[in-house]
Design a protein around this motif. Structure first.
Motif, PDB file in Angstrom:
ATOM      1  N   HIS A   1       0.815  -1.212   0.000  1.00  0.00           N
ATOM      2  CA  HIS A   1       0.000   0.000   0.000  1.00  0.00           C
ATOM      3  C   HIS A   1       0.856   1.274   0.000  1.00  0.00           C
ATOM      4  N   GLY A   2       1.957   1.270   0.748  1.00  0.00           N
ATOM      5  CA  GLY A   2       2.837   2.439   0.799  1.00  0.00           C
ATOM      6  C   GLY A   2       4.086   2.311  -0.048  1.00  0.00           C
ATOM      7  N   ASP A   3       4.173   1.260  -0.864  1.00  0.00           N
ATOM      8  CA  ASP A   3       5.326   1.042  -1.728  1.00  0.00           C
ATOM      9  C   ASP A   3       5.478   2.209  -2.711  1.00  0.00           C
ATOM     10  N   PRO A   4       6.715   2.597  -3.039  1.00  0.00           N
ATOM     11  CA  PRO A   4       6.900   3.732  -3.955  1.00  0.00           C
ATOM     12  C   PRO A   4       6.192   3.567  -5.300  1.00  0.00           C
ATOM     13  N   VAL A   5       6.207   2.363  -5.868  1.00  0.00           N
ATOM     14  CA  VAL A   5       5.574   2.168  -7.174  1.00  0.00           C
ATOM     15  C   VAL A   5       4.056   2.205  -7.037  1.00  0.00           C
ATOM     16  N   SER A   6       3.500   1.543  -6.025  1.00  0.00           N
ATOM     17  CA  SER A   6       2.053   1.606  -5.811  1.00  0.00           C
ATOM     18  C   SER A   6       1.595   3.042  -5.578  1.00  0.00           C
ATOM     19  N   SER A   7       2.388   3.787  -4.802  1.00  0.00           N
ATOM     20  CA  SER A   7       2.037   5.184  -4.526  1.00  0.00           C
ATOM     21  C   SER A   7       2.106   6.035  -5.781  1.00  0.00           C
ATOM     22  N   TRP A   8       2.997   5.710  -6.703  1.00  0.00           N
ATOM     23  CA  TRP A   8       3.075   6.438  -7.968  1.00  0.00           C
ATOM     24  C   TRP A   8       1.886   6.078  -8.867  1.00  0.00           C
ATOM     25  N   ILE A   9       1.550   4.802  -8.932  1.00  0.00           N
ATOM     26  CA  ILE A   9       0.432   4.382  -9.779  1.00  0.00           C
ATOM     27  C   ILE A   9      -0.870   4.990  -9.273  1.00  0.00           C
ATOM     28  N   LEU A  10      -1.047   4.997  -7.968  1.00  0.00           N
ATOM     29  CA  LEU A  10      -2.289   5.477  -7.341  1.00  0.00           C
ATOM     30  C   LEU A  10      -1.934   6.566  -6.328  1.00  0.00           C
ATOM     31  N   PRO A  11      -1.681   7.794  -6.794  1.00  0.00           N
ATOM     32  CA  PRO A  11      -1.150   8.822  -5.899  1.00  0.00           C
ATOM     33  C   PRO A  11      -2.139   9.373  -4.865  1.00  0.00           C
ATOM     34  N   GLY A  12      -3.416   9.350  -5.119  1.00  0.00           N
ATOM     35  CA  GLY A  12      -4.387   9.874  -4.156  1.00  0.00           C
ATOM     36  C   GLY A  12      -4.645   8.869  -3.050  1.00  0.00           C
ATOM     37  N   VAL A  13      -4.523   9.290  -1.792  1.00  0.00           N
ATOM     38  CA  VAL A  13      -4.632   8.363  -0.658  1.00  0.00           C
ATOM     39  C   VAL A  13      -5.987   7.658  -0.637  1.00  0.00           C
ATOM     40  N   GLU A  14      -7.055   8.386  -0.771  1.00  0.00           N
ATOM     41  CA  GLU A  14      -8.384   7.769  -0.723  1.00  0.00           C
ATOM     42  C   GLU A  14      -8.624   6.886  -1.938  1.00  0.00           C
ATOM     43  N   HIS A  15      -8.204   7.357  -3.087  1.00  0.00           N
ATOM     44  CA  HIS A  15      -8.349   6.549  -4.305  1.00  0.00           C
ATOM     45  C   HIS A  15      -7.530   5.264  -4.180  1.00  0.00           C
ATOM     46  N   ARG A  16      -6.316   5.368  -3.655  1.00  0.00           N
ATOM     47  CA  ARG A  16      -5.482   4.178  -3.467  1.00  0.00           C
ATOM     48  C   ARG A  16      -6.142   3.203  -2.499  1.00  0.00           C
ATOM     49  N   ARG A  17      -6.745   3.717  -1.445  1.00  0.00           N
ATOM     50  CA  ARG A  17      -7.411   2.841  -0.480  1.00  0.00           C
ATOM     51  C   ARG A  17      -8.481   1.991  -1.161  1.00  0.00           C
ATOM     52  N   ARG A  18      -9.193   2.578  -2.133  1.00  0.00           N
ATOM     53  CA  ARG A  18     -10.266   1.850  -2.833  1.00  0.00           C
ATOM     54  C   ARG A  18      -9.744   0.934  -3.934  1.00  0.00           C
ATOM     55  N   VAL A  19      -8.767   1.410  -4.708  1.00  0.00           N
ATOM     56  CA  VAL A  19      -8.370   0.702  -5.930  1.00  0.00           C
ATOM     57  C   VAL A  19      -7.216  -0.276  -5.709  1.00  0.00           C
ATOM     58  N   HIS A  20      -6.341   0.014  -4.769  1.00  0.00           N
ATOM     59  CA  HIS A  20      -5.171  -0.840  -4.569  1.00  0.00           C
ATOM     60  C   HIS A  20      -5.536  -2.308  -4.307  1.00  0.00           C
ATOM     61  N   PRO A  21      -6.536  -2.603  -3.469  1.00  0.00           N
ATOM     62  CA  PRO A  21      -6.894  -4.015  -3.289  1.00  0.00           C
ATOM     63  C   PRO A  21      -7.338  -4.680  -4.594  1.00  0.00           C
TER      64      PRO A  21
END
Length: 197
Positions: free
Chosen positions: A25-45
């Motif tokens: 979730h906090g990996d540099p590449v994941s954070s680059w792909i999904l930069p918005g915190v709330e959006h990442r929370r929804r889409v990363h899984p």
């Protein structure tokens, strides 16, 4: 004390996906792909679930018995692969408006070596509370030992300098220049030839 390792099955899918989500979730590449915190929370899984599904369909997942770590492997044949629309399909399935979902897959595919058959470590996930205990090395060692016995190479892209150092200790070396994601972090392609005992 040894670490119990087994191959994941379809019954492990939800647990491994949650582990991957937590670990990356906090990996540099994941954070680059999904930069918005709330959006990442929804889409990363969803993204982690798609990655896991692809590996369960075409490769294998080794995991610790307690579910605290998992390694996703894909056997890869020699020779240039056929054109693949997997990155575009992934983007369409999980985050259609986000071109970075597709771009990272396209860029990593472009640098992936195909001169020799190898096992590709797509991802290795360790529970954030258990990192530094040697679980990643314990998961990788049996595969690398088998590669050595069979004369088979291994490949990966490290997503941080920390993981890059772990892989160096396991016999991987840098393969060419790092991949610089546009406006984002570097990924480090690494190769490991089979080693003599």
């Amino acid at each position: 004390m040894g670490v119990g390792i087994r191959q994941a099955t379809a019954a492990d899918r939800d647990g491994v996906r949650r582990l991957m989500d937590d670990a990356f979730h906090g990996d540099p590449v994941s954070s680059w792909i999904l930069p918005g915190v709330e959006h990442r929370r929804r889409v990363h899984p969803l993204m982690m679930g798609a990655f896991l599904g692809a590996v369960l369909a075409h490769g294998w997942v080794d995991m610790t018995e307690d579910g605290s770590a998992a390694a996703l492997w894909l056997p890869t044949a020699a020779g240039k692969p056929e054109p693949d629309d997997g990155p575009a399909q992934l983007r369409a399935a999980i985050d259609p408006a986000n071109e970075r979902v597709e771009l990272v897959g396209t860029l990593t595919a472009a640098i992936h070596p195909h001169h020799r058959a190898h096992d590709y470590l797509w991802m290795i996930a360790v529970d954030p509370g258990r990192q530094g205990e040697g679980l990643g090395s314990a998961l990788m060692t049996p595969v690398l030992e088998r590669c050595d016995r069979d004369g088979r190479a291994a490949y990966l892209e490290a997503s941080s300098t920390r993981s890059r150092e772990l892989y160096r200790r396991l016999g991987f070396t840098d393969l060419g220049e790092p991949l610089q994601l546009p406006g984002g972090p570097r990924m480090y392609p690494m190769w490991r030839d089979p080693q003599d005992a």
